[in-house]
Design a protein around this motif. Structure first.
Motif, short mmCIF file in Angstrom:
data_model
loop_
_atom_site.label_atom_id
_atom_site.label_comp_id
_atom_site.label_asym_id
_atom_site.label_seq_id
_atom_site.Cartn_x
_atom_site.Cartn_y
_atom_site.Cartn_z
N MET A 99 61.88 -64.04 5.81
CA MET A 99 60.65 -63.28 5.42
C MET A 99 60.95 -62.68 4.39
SD MET A 99 58.19 -61.05 7.87
CE MET A 99 58.40 -62.28 9.36
N CYS A 100 62.05 -61.82 4.62
CA CYS A 100 62.50 -61.00 3.43
C CYS A 100 63.14 -61.30 2.16
CB CYS A 100 63.65 -60.09 4.08
SG CYS A 100 64.31 -58.77 2.88
N ALA A 101 63.77 -62.84 2.53
CA ALA A 101 64.03 -63.71 1.27
C ALA A 101 62.86 -64.09 0.37
CB ALA A 101 64.67 -64.89 1.72
N ASP A 102 61.69 -64.32 1.16
CA ASP A 102 60.64 -64.81 0.73
C ASP A 102 59.81 -63.72 0.00
OD1 ASP A 102 58.36 -67.12 0.43
OD2 ASP A 102 57.32 -65.40 1.50
N LYS A 103 59.58 -62.57 0.68
CA LYS A 103 58.83 -61.53 -0.02
C LYS A 103 59.50 -60.71 -1.04
CE LYS A 103 56.20 -59.25 2.98
NZ LYS A 103 54.67 -59.80 2.56
N GLY A 104 60.80 -60.36 -0.78
CA GLY A 104 61.54 -59.68 -1.59
C GLY A 104 61.93 -58.18 -0.80
N ARG A 105 62.90 -57.59 -0.82
CA ARG A 105 63.36 -56.25 -0.19
C ARG A 105 62.55 -55.35 -0.29
NH1 ARG A 105 68.21 -57.98 -2.55
NH2 ARG A 105 69.83 -58.42 -1.29
N VAL A 106 61.64 -55.06 -1.61
CA VAL A 106 60.67 -53.83 -1.65
C VAL A 106 59.62 -53.98 -0.99
CG1 VAL A 106 59.45 -52.51 -3.33
CG2 VAL A 106 61.85 -53.00 -3.55
N PRO A 107 58.87 -55.34 -1.00
CA PRO A 107 57.75 -55.70 -0.11
C PRO A 107 57.85 -55.62 1.28
CG PRO A 107 57.84 -57.09 -2.11
CD PRO A 107 59.05 -56.19 -2.08
N MET A 108 59.09 -55.93 1.48
CA MET A 108 59.53 -55.90 3.24
C MET A 108 59.70 -54.48 3.72
SD MET A 108 60.23 -58.41 5.33
CE MET A 108 60.76 -58.57 6.94
N VAL A 109 60.25 -53.50 2.93
CA VAL A 109 60.11 -52.15 3.08
C VAL A 109 58.50 -51.50 3.31
CG1 VAL A 109 60.74 -49.67 2.41
CG2 VAL A 109 62.17 -51.65 2.08
N ALA A 110 57.82 -51.90 2.29
CA ALA A 110 56.67 -51.55 2.21
C ALA A 110 55.72 -52.08 3.45
CB ALA A 110 55.71 -52.17 0.91
N LEU A 111 55.88 -53.30 4.06
CA LEU A 111 55.41 -53.71 5.27
C LEU A 111 55.64 -52.91 6.52
CD1 LEU A 111 55.57 -57.63 6.37
CD2 LEU A 111 56.14 -55.49 8.14
N ALA A 112 56.92 -52.33 6.47
CA ALA A 112 57.29 -51.78 7.72
C ALA A 112 56.46 -50.33 7.68
CB ALA A 112 58.92 -51.60 7.73
N ILE A 113 56.82 -49.72 6.41
CA ILE A 113 56.21 -48.48 6.39
C ILE A 113 54.62 -48.43 6.43
CG2 ILE A 113 55.90 -46.48 4.70
CD1 ILE A 113 58.61 -46.78 5.85
N ASP A 114 54.09 -49.27 5.92
CA ASP A 114 52.42 -49.29 5.97
C ASP A 114 52.08 -49.58 7.20
OD1 ASP A 114 52.59 -48.83 3.23
OD2 ASP A 114 52.23 -50.89 2.61
N GLU A 115 52.58 -50.33 7.79
CA GLU A 115 52.02 -50.75 9.19
C GLU A 115 51.98 -49.58 10.27
OE1 GLU A 115 50.00 -53.13 9.81
OE2 GLU A 115 50.38 -54.76 8.53
N ALA A 116 53.55 -48.97 10.20
CA ALA A 116 53.83 -47.86 10.79
C ALA A 116 53.01 -46.50 10.55
CB ALA A 116 55.37 -47.55 10.77
N ARG A 117 52.81 -46.18 9.27
CA ARG A 117 51.83 -44.97 8.88
C ARG A 117 50.61 -45.49 9.38
NH1 ARG A 117 54.89 -41.26 7.10
NH2 ARG A 117 55.76 -42.24 5.55
N SER A 118 50.12 -46.65 9.59
CA SER A 118 48.77 -46.79 9.68
C SER A 118 48.30 -46.45 11.12
CB SER A 118 48.20 -48.31 9.68
OG SER A 118 48.83 -49.07 10.66
N GLN A 119 49.46 -46.29 12.07
CA GLN A 119 49.14 -45.99 13.16
C GLN A 119 49.58 -44.75 13.61
OE1 GLN A 119 47.47 -48.32 15.34
NE2 GLN A 119 47.64 -49.35 13.44
N ASN A 120 50.32 -43.90 12.88
CA ASN A 120 50.81 -42.66 13.17
C ASN A 120 51.00 -41.97 11.72
OD1 ASN A 120 51.76 -40.25 13.96
ND2 ASN A 120 53.29 -41.02 15.25
N PRO A 121 49.99 -41.50 11.04
CA PRO A 121 50.17 -40.94 9.61
C PRO A 121 51.24 -39.89 9.75
CG PRO A 121 47.83 -41.25 10.15
CD PRO A 121 48.42 -41.59 11.51
#
Length: 404
Positions: free
Chosen positions: A172-194
């Motif tokens: 997944m990280c190879a396909d998306k790239g490192r920065v989008p992978m970080v964005a995925l983790a941060i965005d999803e976590a932030r959506s549940q606990n701003p």
């Protein structure tokens, strides 16, 4: 006169004790007791079963911040079957005793869920996003700090399967790239606990990690701290290297969390070993000479990092040798449950030199007391009532009502 290297950790507080009407109370005897540091002195906690009661008491005699394990492969070994109840009990037990909590990690390519690996990437990604949202939502209010994503520098390159196949997170990280992978983790976590504190964590303390942090910030991704691992199985880094790492990463203007620290009390790992996981031996005991070395080095390590203004927390990784990472003698407690010299040496700092012992004071004619100590949480007790206050770094003035 020698400068105070810890001045940036201290509070100088003037506290006015008042009655219920807000009037200062002169001549009031009070006892002041520190109950927590503002700085995060953390560790992975011992088990919660009855056999570990002594270990838990030793742990609480030193640490006030715990990192709980949320590795996907262990938390959800079978799809839909999680360790939520067990982790929730541990989190509640610790939180009820005033311990701050952090979860580790939401996204990692190791200790991953093997049942995800054969799935198509779009399906695996949706499952990963759901896993992040679920854990952050389930523990919001108890756990408000997370290592959101772990070891992204090597994530798209990592291979650990017997047949050489990349796992789903790596693909997944190879396909998306490192920065989008970080964005995925941060965005999803932030959506549940701003309001959560979300940390980017890595063992690579070199230019590649610096570049990743820079790219993440340039992309507008809101990380709250930079995590720095330091498993010193080959020997102590030394003050110069620690300060160099801190200076290089402090330039980003974010707090630094030394998220995983270990120092050995036995023979060191050979310097030629590349991946620490590759060093496997049958017996790796603690030794008298090694324990003396560990005690001296842990004082140097913590003293150096606490002195650096960018550092916000240090987490020791593995409280006791019974559960130490890779079977190394890196714990602060021996296999027989007794504390090593490193435990006592660290306690002399955290709950000694850097701690305010309970002190009896009397308010002056204006109802005030003055307090100089390492910043943190304090209990003010008049004998008839008590209050708990958070005293920040620097000068502080506040009023505390203590009803008669």
């Amino acid at each position: 006169m020698t400068a105070d290297r810890y001045a940036h950790r201290r509070t100088n507080a003037t506290i006015t004790v008042t009655d219920t009407r807000g009037n200062p109370v002169p001549g009031q005897p009070v006892r002041v007791k520190q109950v927590q540091h503002a700085f995060g002195f953390g560790c992975t906690p011992p088990a919660m079963d009855d056999r570990e009661e002594q270990s838990r008491e030793l742990w609480r005699g030193l640490f006030d911040t715990a990192t709980l394990a949320f590795y996907w492969g262990r938390y959800e070994p079978t799809r839909g079957v999680t360790e939520r109840k067990k982790l929730l009990q541990s989190a509640q037990w610790l939180a009820s005793r005033g311990v701050r909590l952090k979860g580790h990690p939401l996204v990692w390519h190791t200790v991953k869920a093997p049942w995800v690996d054969p799935l198509p990437l779009p399906v695996a990604e949706e499952l990963l996003r759901g896993r992040i949202r679920r854990e952050v939502q389930d523990f919001a209010g108890l756990i408000n700090s997370w290592d959101a994503i772990n070891e992204v520098v090597i994530m798209p390159e990592f291979i650990n399967e017997p047949d050489g196949v990349q796992n789903a997170i790596t693909r997944m990280c190879a396909d998306k790239g490192r920065v989008p992978m970080v964005a995925l983790a941060i965005d999803e976590a932030r959506s549940q606990n701003p309001g959560a504190q979300l940390i980017l964590n890595d063992f690579d303390l070199g230019p590649r990690y610096e570049q990743l942090v820079e790219e993440v910030l340039d992309a507008g991704i809101q990380i709250d701290a930079i995590g720095l691992q330091s498993h010193m199985h080959k020997g102590f880094r030394g003050e110069d290297q620690l300060n160099d790492v801190c200076q290089r990463f402090a330039r980003f203007g974010l707090p630094l969390h030394w998220t995983e620290t270990t120092l050995l009390s036995g023979d060191l790992m050979p310097s030629h070993v590349g991946d620490l996981n590759d060093y496997v031996i049958d017996d790796w005991p603690t030794t008298t000479a090694g324990e003396e070395r560990q005690a001296a080095e842990i004082v140097r390590h913590y003293s150096t990092l606490v002195a650096h203004p960018a550092v916000q927390s240090i987490t020791y990784w593995g409280f006791d040798d019974a559960r130490a990472w890779l079977g190394a003698p890196s714990g602060l407690i021996r296999l027989n449950g007794s504390p090593k010299p490193a435990y006592t040496a660290l306690q002399d700092l955290i709950r000694g030199k850097w701690w305010l012992d309970p002190i009896d004071m009397v308010t002056d004619g204006d109802g005030r007391i003055s307090l100089a100590a390492f910043a943190g949480r304090f209990e003010i007790d008049s004998g008839k009532s008590k209050a708990t206050v958070q005293l920040p770094v620097g000068e502080a003035q506040l009023e505390i009502p203590l009803p008669a």
